[in-house]
Design a protein around this motif. Structure first.
Motif, PDB file in Angstrom:
ATOM      1  N   ALA A  85       0.849  -1.188   0.000  1.00 15.02           N
ATOM      2  CA  ALA A  85       0.000   0.000   0.000  1.00 15.02           C
ATOM      3  C   ALA A  85       0.883   1.236   0.000  1.00 15.02           C
ATOM      4  O   ALA A  85       1.901   1.288   0.711  1.00 15.02           O
ATOM      5  CB  ALA A  85      -0.909   0.010   1.226  1.00 15.02           C
ATOM      6  N   ASP A  86       0.545   2.206  -0.819  1.00  9.57           N
ATOM      7  CA  ASP A  86       1.265   3.487  -0.876  1.00  9.57           C
ATOM      8  C   ASP A  86       2.753   3.302  -1.138  1.00  9.57           C
ATOM      9  O   ASP A  86       3.590   4.004  -0.561  1.00  9.57           O
ATOM     10  CB  ASP A  86       1.049   4.286   0.414  1.00  9.57           C
ATOM     11  CG  ASP A  86      -0.410   4.603   0.666  1.00  9.57           C
ATOM     12  OD1 ASP A  86      -1.129   4.863  -0.330  1.00  9.57           O
ATOM     13  OD2 ASP A  86      -0.832   4.566   1.843  1.00  9.57           O
ATOM     14  N   GLY A  87       3.123   2.322  -1.977  1.00  5.45           N
ATOM     15  CA  GLY A  87       4.522   2.111  -2.316  1.00  5.45           C
ATOM     16  C   GLY A  87       5.345   1.480  -1.211  1.00  5.45           C
ATOM     17  O   GLY A  87       6.560   1.598  -1.191  1.00  5.45           O
ATOM     18  N   ARG A  88       4.679   0.793  -0.280  1.00 12.39           N
ATOM     19  CA  ARG A  88       5.379   0.156   0.851  1.00 12.39           C
ATOM     20  C   ARG A  88       4.846  -1.251   1.049  1.00 12.39           C
ATOM     21  O   ARG A  88       3.721  -1.574   0.664  1.00 12.39           O
ATOM     22  CB  ARG A  88       5.159   0.953   2.129  1.00 12.39           C
ATOM     23  CG  ARG A  88       5.679   2.360   2.053  1.00 12.39           C
ATOM     24  CD  ARG A  88       5.480   3.042   3.381  1.00 12.39           C
ATOM     25  NE  ARG A  88       5.940   4.418   3.281  1.00 12.39           N
ATOM     26  CZ  ARG A  88       5.317   5.445   3.777  1.00 12.39           C
ATOM     27  NH1 ARG A  88       4.194   5.276   4.433  1.00 12.39           N
ATOM     28  NH2 ARG A  88       5.802   6.644   3.643  1.00 12.39           N
ATOM     29  N   PHE A  89       5.659  -2.094   1.680  1.00 13.07           N
ATOM     30  CA  PHE A  89       5.178  -3.407   2.088  1.00 13.07           C
ATOM     31  C   PHE A  89       4.154  -3.213   3.195  1.00 13.07           C
ATOM     32  O   PHE A  89       4.357  -2.405   4.101  1.00 13.07           O
ATOM     33  CB  PHE A  89       6.338  -4.283   2.631  1.00 13.07           C
ATOM     34  CG  PHE A  89       7.331  -4.677   1.578  1.00 13.07           C
ATOM     35  CD1 PHE A  89       7.064  -5.717   0.701  1.00 13.07           C
ATOM     36  CD2 PHE A  89       8.543  -4.016   1.474  1.00 13.07           C
ATOM     37  CE1 PHE A  89       7.986  -6.089  -0.261  1.00 13.07           C
ATOM     38  CE2 PHE A  89       9.463  -4.382   0.520  1.00 13.07           C
ATOM     39  CZ  PHE A  89       9.192  -5.414  -0.366  1.00 13.07           C
ATOM     40  N   ARG A  90       3.068  -3.951   3.120  1.00 11.35           N
ATOM     41  CA  ARG A  90       2.054  -3.853   4.168  1.00 11.35           C
ATOM     42  C   ARG A  90       2.132  -5.137   4.994  1.00 11.35           C
ATOM     43  O   ARG A  90       2.076  -6.237   4.459  1.00 11.35           O
ATOM     44  CB  ARG A  90       0.665  -3.698   3.549  1.00 11.35           C
ATOM     45  CG  ARG A  90      -0.416  -3.469   4.536  1.00 11.35           C
ATOM     46  CD  ARG A  90      -1.738  -3.307   3.782  1.00 11.35           C
ATOM     47  NE  ARG A  90      -2.818  -3.274   4.734  1.00 11.35           N
ATOM     48  CZ  ARG A  90      -3.557  -2.217   4.961  1.00 11.35           C
ATOM     49  NH1 ARG A  90      -3.358  -1.120   4.273  1.00 11.35           N
ATOM     50  NH2 ARG A  90      -4.514  -2.238   5.859  1.00 11.35           N
ATOM     51  N   VAL A  91       2.288  -4.987   6.309  1.00 10.66           N
ATOM     52  CA  VAL A  91       2.390  -6.124   7.217  1.00 10.66           C
ATOM     53  C   VAL A  91       1.434  -5.908   8.378  1.00 10.66           C
ATOM     54  O   VAL A  91       1.019  -4.791   8.671  1.00 10.66           O
ATOM     55  CB  VAL A  91       3.842  -6.300   7.750  1.00 10.66           C
ATOM     56  CG1 VAL A  91       4.793  -6.643   6.631  1.00 10.66           C
ATOM     57  CG2 VAL A  91       4.310  -5.079   8.502  1.00 10.66           C
ATOM     58  N   THR A  92       1.105  -7.010   9.038  1.00  8.37           N
ATOM     59  CA  THR A  92       0.216  -6.893  10.192  1.00  8.37           C
ATOM     60  C   THR A  92       0.986  -6.309  11.377  1.00  8.37           C
ATOM     61  O   THR A  92       2.188  -6.520  11.519  1.00  8.37           O
ATOM     62  CB  THR A  92      -0.355  -8.253  10.586  1.00  8.37           C
ATOM     63  OG1 THR A  92       0.730  -9.149  10.849  1.00  8.37           O
ATOM     64  CG2 THR A  92      -1.210  -8.840   9.479  1.00  8.37           C
ATOM     65  N   ALA A  93       0.291  -5.608  12.226  1.00 10.63           N
ATOM     66  CA  ALA A  93       0.904  -5.016  13.414  1.00 10.63           C
ATOM     67  C   ALA A  93       1.277  -6.120  14.394  1.00 10.63           C
ATOM     68  O   ALA A  93       0.493  -7.050  14.612  1.00 10.63           O
ATOM     69  CB  ALA A  93      -0.048  -4.029  14.064  1.00 10.63           C
ATOM     70  N   ILE A  94       2.465  -6.021  14.965  1.00 10.14           N
ATOM     71  CA  ILE A  94       2.890  -7.020  15.951  1.00 10.14           C
ATOM     72  C   ILE A  94       3.155  -6.406  17.321  1.00 10.14           C
ATOM     73  O   ILE A  94       3.272  -7.108  18.300  1.00 10.14           O
ATOM     74  CB  ILE A  94       4.155  -7.769  15.488  1.00 10.14           C
ATOM     75  CG1 ILE A  94       5.292  -6.788  15.246  1.00 10.14           C
ATOM     76  CG2 ILE A  94       3.876  -8.580  14.253  1.00 10.14           C
ATOM     77  CD1 ILE A  94       6.643  -7.433  15.040  1.00 10.14           C
ATOM     78  N   LEU A  95       3.252  -5.108  17.391  1.00  9.66           N
ATOM     79  CA  LEU A  95       3.548  -4.464  18.663  1.00  9.66           C
ATOM     80  C   LEU A  95       2.330  -4.463  19.544  1.00  9.66           C
ATOM     81  O   LEU A  95       1.208  -4.288  19.091  1.00  9.66           O
ATOM     82  CB  LEU A  95       4.018  -3.029  18.449  1.00  9.66           C
ATOM     83  CG  LEU A  95       5.307  -2.871  17.661  1.00  9.66           C
ATOM     84  CD1 LEU A  95       5.616  -1.395  17.441  1.00  9.66           C
ATOM     85  CD2 LEU A  95       6.447  -3.553  18.361  1.00  9.66           C
ATOM     86  N   GLY A  96       2.523  -4.701  20.828  1.00  8.17           N
ATOM     87  CA  GLY A  96       1.439  -4.639  21.779  1.00  8.17           C
ATOM     88  C   GLY A  96       0.724  -5.951  21.982  1.00  8.17           C
ATOM     89  O   GLY A  96      -0.143  -6.042  22.841  1.00  8.17           O
ATOM     90  N   GLU A  97       1.042  -6.994  21.230  1.00 11.65           N
ATOM     91  CA  GLU A  97       0.340  -8.254  21.381  1.00 11.65           C
ATOM     92  C   GLU A  97       0.684  -8.955  22.700  1.00 11.65           C
ATOM     93  O   GLU A  97      -0.158  -9.603  23.293  1.00 11.65           O
ATOM     94  CB  GLU A  97       0.656  -9.184  20.218  1.00 11.65           C
ATOM     95  CG  GLU A  97       0.061  -8.716  18.908  1.00 11.65           C
ATOM     96  CD  GLU A  97       0.398  -9.659  17.765  1.00 11.65           C
ATOM     97  OE1 GLU A  97      -0.045  -9.389  16.655  1.00 11.65           O
ATOM     98  OE2 GLU A  97       1.075 -10.671  17.989  1.00 11.65           O
ATOM     99  N   GLU A  98       1.917  -8.823  23.140  1.00  9.36           N
ATOM    100  CA  GLU A  98       2.358  -9.533  24.354  1.00  9.36           C
ATOM    101  C   GLU A  98       2.578  -8.595  25.533  1.00  9.36           C
ATOM    102  O   GLU A  98       3.176  -8.953  26.512  1.00  9.36           O
ATOM    103  CB  GLU A  98       3.616 -10.320  24.048  1.00  9.36           C
ATOM    104  CG  GLU A  98       3.411 -11.408  23.029  1.00  9.36           C
ATOM    105  CD  GLU A  98       4.705 -12.164  22.748  1.00  9.36           C
ATOM    106  OE1 GLU A  98       4.736 -12.870  21.770  1.00  9.36           O
ATOM    107  OE2 GLU A  98       5.658 -12.046  23.519  1.00  9.36           O
ATOM    108  N   GLN A  99       2.138  -7.389  25.426  1.00 12.02           N
ATOM    109  CA  GLN A  99       2.409  -6.433  26.500  1.00 12.02           C
ATOM    110  C   GLN A  99       1.339  -6.418  27.529  1.00 12.02           C
ATOM    111  O   GLN A  99       0.234  -6.602  27.427  1.00 12.02           O
ATOM    112  CB  GLN A  99       2.596  -5.037  25.913  1.00 12.02           C
ATOM    113  CG  GLN A  99       3.825  -4.978  25.059  1.00 12.02           C
ATOM    114  CD  GLN A  99       3.991  -3.579  24.456  1.00 12.02           C
ATOM    115  OE1 GLN A  99       3.234  -2.670  24.739  1.00 12.02           O
ATOM    116  NE2 GLN A  99       4.978  -3.419  23.625  1.00 12.02           N
TER     117      GLN A  99
END
Length: 99
Positions: A85-99
């Protein structure tokens, strides 16, 4: 005359935040004293005419020089990406899952 005393070893243990038993203090006192004695012996024979070395064998750089070459276009870079998206790789968010 020994430079390393049990009190000094205990003090070093406190500074390093290491809890030492009396047996460990006794053992370390002898080991550290031997190290200090050996360093003193090396210092006696080290002279100014002997150059300090970091490696016993001379080393040389084996890397090729950096040169700008042909690069991929943005479209070529993203063509096999599972999601972009928008000229970038799109990945799922991983921050905050284990906090």
């Amino acid at each position: 005359m020994s430079e390393i005393t049990p009190d000094l070893v205990r003090h070093l243990g406190v500074l390093a935040r290491i809890k030492l038993t009396d047996d460990e203090v006794t053992q370390l006192t002898g080991q550290l004293d031997a190290i200090v004695d050996n360093i003193a012996k090396v210092s006696e024979v080290a002279t100014a005419d002997v150059a300090a070395t970091s490696h016993p064998i001379p080393l040389s750089n084996v890397f090729r020089p950096d040169e700008v070459g042909q690069t991929l276009t943005l479209e070529q870079t993203l063509q096999n990406a599972p999601d972009a998206a928008d000229g970038r790789f799109r990945v799922t968010a991983i921050l905050g899952e284990e906090q």
